[in-house]
Design a protein around this motif. Structure first.
Motif, mmCIF file in Angstrom:
data_model
loop_
_atom_site.group_PDB
_atom_site.id
_atom_site.type_symbol
_atom_site.label_atom_id
_atom_site.label_comp_id
_atom_site.label_asym_id
_atom_site.label_seq_id
_atom_site.Cartn_x
_atom_site.Cartn_y
_atom_site.Cartn_z
ATOM 1 N N PRO A 131 36.704 -0.935 -9.723
ATOM 2 C CA PRO A 131 37.059 -2.165 -9.002
ATOM 3 C C PRO A 131 37.875 -3.141 -9.858
ATOM 4 N N GLN B 226 34.542 -6.251 -4.733
ATOM 5 C CA GLN B 226 34.230 -4.841 -4.984
ATOM 6 C C GLN B 226 33.504 -4.677 -6.322
ATOM 7 N N ALA B 227 33.874 -5.501 -7.300
ATOM 8 C CA ALA B 227 33.203 -5.443 -8.605
ATOM 9 C C ALA B 227 31.745 -5.867 -8.485
ATOM 10 N N TYR C 180 39.904 -7.697 -6.483
ATOM 11 C CA TYR C 180 38.817 -6.722 -6.652
ATOM 12 C C TYR C 180 37.460 -7.369 -6.924
ATOM 13 N N ASP D 80 29.937 -5.666 -5.779
ATOM 14 C CA ASP D 80 29.281 -4.585 -5.034
ATOM 15 C C ASP D 80 28.972 -3.404 -5.945
ATOM 16 N N PHE D 81 29.918 -3.088 -6.831
ATOM 17 C CA PHE D 81 29.710 -1.979 -7.774
ATOM 18 C C PHE D 81 28.486 -2.238 -8.649
#
Length: 199
Positions: free
Chosen positions: A114, A143-144, A140, A146-147
């Motif tokens: 991400p 998304q980061a 991102y 979420d990761f």
């Protein structure tokens, strides 16, 4: 955004970190500085002396008092050329909402990555320079987060750890080690017997 300048953080007793920063400062940073006029702040354990890097805009800061300081910066630059495993500097950056520019080696173990991924140093420099003052640099961020939630959270990892520990209960190696542990009393009693016979 109030964030500005670029950052690097890493332990300088670790050869991949030394190589990454030396290469970045010498081969990529001059192009980024020419286009952005931003600064590149360097933190870490066993940091080099303040006068090691003569390139304009490079500032050696020493140890970072708190990782929350990462939130002050525009992006982490981590042009990592060798090494293995998940990089703490990258996971910490994700946690503090800091965009990351790195290589395929830097992104190892974090798929899908991400952040910004580029192995060619020329393209890497252009990408960083082009995105520095654009809001797109933060694309991102969600998304980061979420990761990290999906892969690094306590809830997820405690389950994985419990499964591994459960699997060890009847593992053949554990049985062997347990057997040798109980035999230690045999060896110790032989030692006491020999010792007493010498008195």
């Amino acid at each position: 955004s109030h964030r500005n300048n670029f950052v690097w953080i890493g332990n300088f007793m670790h050869e991949p970190n030394v190589d990454a920063l030396d290469f970045m400062v010498k081969n990529i940073w001059p192009k980024i500085y020419a286009k952005t006029k931003a600064e590149f702040h360097i933190y870490g354990g066993h940091c080099p002396s303040e006068d090691k890097y003569k390139e304009p805009g490079v500032v050696v800061k020493g140890q970072m008092k708190s990782l929350t300081n990462l939130a002050e910066y525009r992006a982490l630059l981590a042009y990592i050329r060798f090494g293995a495993g998940i990089k703490g500097k990258i996971a910490d950056s994700f946690y503090h909402g800091l965009p990351v520019f790195t290589t395929s080696i830097g992104a190892e173990g974090m798929e899908p990555f991400p952040g910004y991924l580029e192995d060619d140093p020329e393209i890497f420099g252009d990408l960083v320079s082009d995105l520095y003052d654009k809001e797109e640099i933060f694309k991102y961020r969600d998304q980061a987060f979420d990761f990290l939630e999906e892969n690094c959270s306590y809830d997820r990892n405690i389950k994985v750890l419990e499964e591994h520990l459960q699997g060890l209960k009847n593992h053949p190696i554990q049985n062997i080690l347990f057997g040798e542990t109980t035999r230690s009393t045999v060896y110790f009693s032989k030692y006491i017997e020999i010792k007493n016979n010498r008195v």
